[in-house]
Design an enzyme around this catalytic site. Structure first.
Site, PDB file in Angstrom:
ATOM      1  N   GLU A   1       0.825  -1.203   0.000  1.00 42.58           N
ATOM      2  CA  GLU A   1       0.000   0.000   0.000  1.00 42.58           C
ATOM      3  C   GLU A   1       0.861   1.255   0.000  1.00 42.58           C
ATOM      4  OE1 GLU A   1      -2.070   3.468   1.792  1.00 42.58           O
ATOM      5  OE2 GLU A   1      -0.337   2.384   2.562  1.00 42.58           O
TER       6      GLU A   1
ATOM      7  N   ASP B   1      -6.754   1.485   8.494  1.00 42.70           N
ATOM      8  CA  ASP B   1      -5.453   2.033   8.109  1.00 42.70           C
ATOM      9  C   ASP B   1      -5.327   3.470   8.611  1.00 42.70           C
ATOM     10  OD1 ASP B   1      -2.969   2.429   7.022  1.00 42.70           O
ATOM     11  OD2 ASP B   1      -3.676   2.743   4.971  1.00 42.70           O
TER      12      ASP B   1
END
Length: 473
Positions: free
Chosen positions: A330, A358
């Site tokens: 990511e 996140d």
């Protein structure tokens, strides 16, 4: 006529009773989830291992592969129906020896400053880069100064995160472009390097890294790019006001390599009634290399794993298929999220819901949802169930980067929203370490995620019934 009104009364009475019954049942189910997470949680132990035994997990690194193997083994211990690895090619960038920088204000007069290379940056020449500095408040100011004032200099981007934004992610979004595209734009004006004020609301000595891009800039035209700590950014800005001819020296040893193979880690509990309908919980397994990635995003990884463990431990069997996806890459490419969505599309899989964590392991405040109005109104009908846990933040718009590629059709996407006030103190910095995570806050977040998944599994988004509306009232 009297019988007609009597019938209406009985109908509405039935709705209220039914609504109250569902509220009680759901409240008790959620209580079981929270109790299990807080009294017998596993997330903190998992994070301890990820952070302290494995450490920073930059895509393509040995530690990232260790994290893949560890989380796969832990998911297998949970007795899930399926656990597998999904191959994905990821970029490999290495930092090399620690960066070094100083400000020179006169012959022999120097002061060392704290910098760190931005992810994807090239190295400086072997002897380093030394030049005068021009300070700007953002990319848009480059045009105002023009090539005649920038060529041969190091551009110092010094637009801070705005402290008046209560939502700190808004403050981050307001200045992160200078980190990501600063070098690409500065090179057009002949700059020889870029320094970016760290994306941090706190004044400290930790430089914060993060991804950057050169766009279409040819390799031989690219310039080194680094972040500077907020304390040193303040110092540099102050000294530039009185001595514009000072020189800045930086030495970086980073290198971009060929792509390497890595994996998304996936575990599944197959649905008992609608196995073709898939719900996803996830976080990203990779992190930057400066700290150990406990908040970003070790917390999201272990919370997502914990959702499936909580269901197994409490005996709840989801009607829909529930997957945990630990995404790779990511931070500097989003390759894992894109690969998962690509494979899902090729298999014509029906994803009805995806939830990502996140935003750190802090106290959960609620969720944001990428959903249409009807779907979001249904979510709001569950808000009262979270009130005992002081979770009230339910907003429409936004979810998470890794699940973003799943958007489309009727899929509802959501992001866990913890308290964000301290998040950017640690984000992408050497200070993002295990000791900064509070065990109870982490476990509350895992239970909050599991509770939302339980409600989605129970009620779905196909119909908005009167019982659900009653709960909202």
């Amino acid at each position: 006529m009297k019988s007609f009104y009597l019938s209406l009364i009985l109908i509405f009475s039935g709705i209220i009773v039914s609504g109250q019954t569902n509220f009680t049942k759901d409240s008790l189910e959620m209580r079981k989830i929270y109790d299990m997470s807080l009294l017998n949680g596993k997330s903190y132990d998992w994070l301890d291992h990820l952070s302290n035994e494995i450490g920073g997990r930059l895509s393509g690194s040995y530690s990232a592969q260790q994290a893949v193997e560890y989380t796969k083994a832990e998911l297998e211990k949970l007795g899930l129906d399926k656990v597998w690895l999904q191959p994905v090619m990821v970029p490999k960038w290495t930092r090399g020896e620690r960066e070094f920088a100083y400000v020179q204000t006169g012959p022999g007069e120097t002061r060392n400053v704290n910098i760190t290379a931005l992810g994807g940056s090239i190295a400086t020449p072997a002897g380093g880069t030394k030049a005068n500095v021009i300070e700007v408040q953002g990319i848009e100011q480059l045009k105002e100064y023009g090539r005649e004032n920038i060529e041969g200099k190091i551009v110092f981007y010094n637009r801070p995160m705005r402290a008046d934004h209560i939502q700190t992610f808004e403050a981050y979004g307001g200045c992160v472009d200078q980190r990501y595209s600063g070098a690409e734009e500065a090179v057009k004006y002949g700059a020889v390097g870029v320094i970016v004020r760290s994306m941090n609301l706190r004044m400290d000595d930790f430089p914060h890294t993060g991804s950057m891009s050169y766009g279409d800039t040819p390799n031989n035209k690219r310039i080194p790019a680094a972040a500077i700590s907020t304390n040193d950014a303040q110092y540099l800005s102050g000294i530039l006001k009185v001595q514009k001819d000072l020189e800045f020296y930086l030495k970086m040893n980073c290198e971009l390599h060929e792509d390497v193979q890595s994996y998304n880690v996936i575990g599944e509990i197959t649905g008992t009634q609608n196995p073709e309908q898939i719900m996803v919980v996830g976080g990203h397994l990779d992190s930057w290399d400066l700290g150990d990635g406990s908040h970003d995003d070790g917390a999201g990884v272990v919370q997502s794993m914990e959702v499936l463990r909580l269901f197994k431990e409490t005996g709840y069997k989801p009607k829909k298929t529930l997957r945990v996806v630990l995404f790779m890459n990511e931070e500097n490419g989003l390759r894992g999220g894109n690969k998962y969505a690509e494979v899902a599309k090729s298999k014509n899989e029906e994803h009805v819901f995806a939830l990502e964590s996140d935003a750190g392991g802090f106290t959960p405040r609620g969720f944001s949802f990428a959903a249409n109005d009807a779907q979001f109104n249904k979510v709001l009908s569950w808000k009262k169930l979270f009130k005992p846990y002081l979770i009230h933040y339910f907003e429409q718009g936004g979810s998470g980067a890794d699940i973003g590629p799943l958007e489309g059709g009727n899929t509802v996407l959501a992001g866990l929203r913890p308290d964000s006030q301290r998040y950017f103190d640690y984000h992408h910095a050497a200070s993002d370490t295990f000791d900064k995570v509070n065990k109870r806050e982490l476990e509350l977040g895992a239970a909050t995620m599991a509770s939302l998944v339980y409600l989605v599994d129970t009620y779905g988004f196909n119909n908005i019934n009167k019982e659900t509306v009653e709960i909202a009232d």
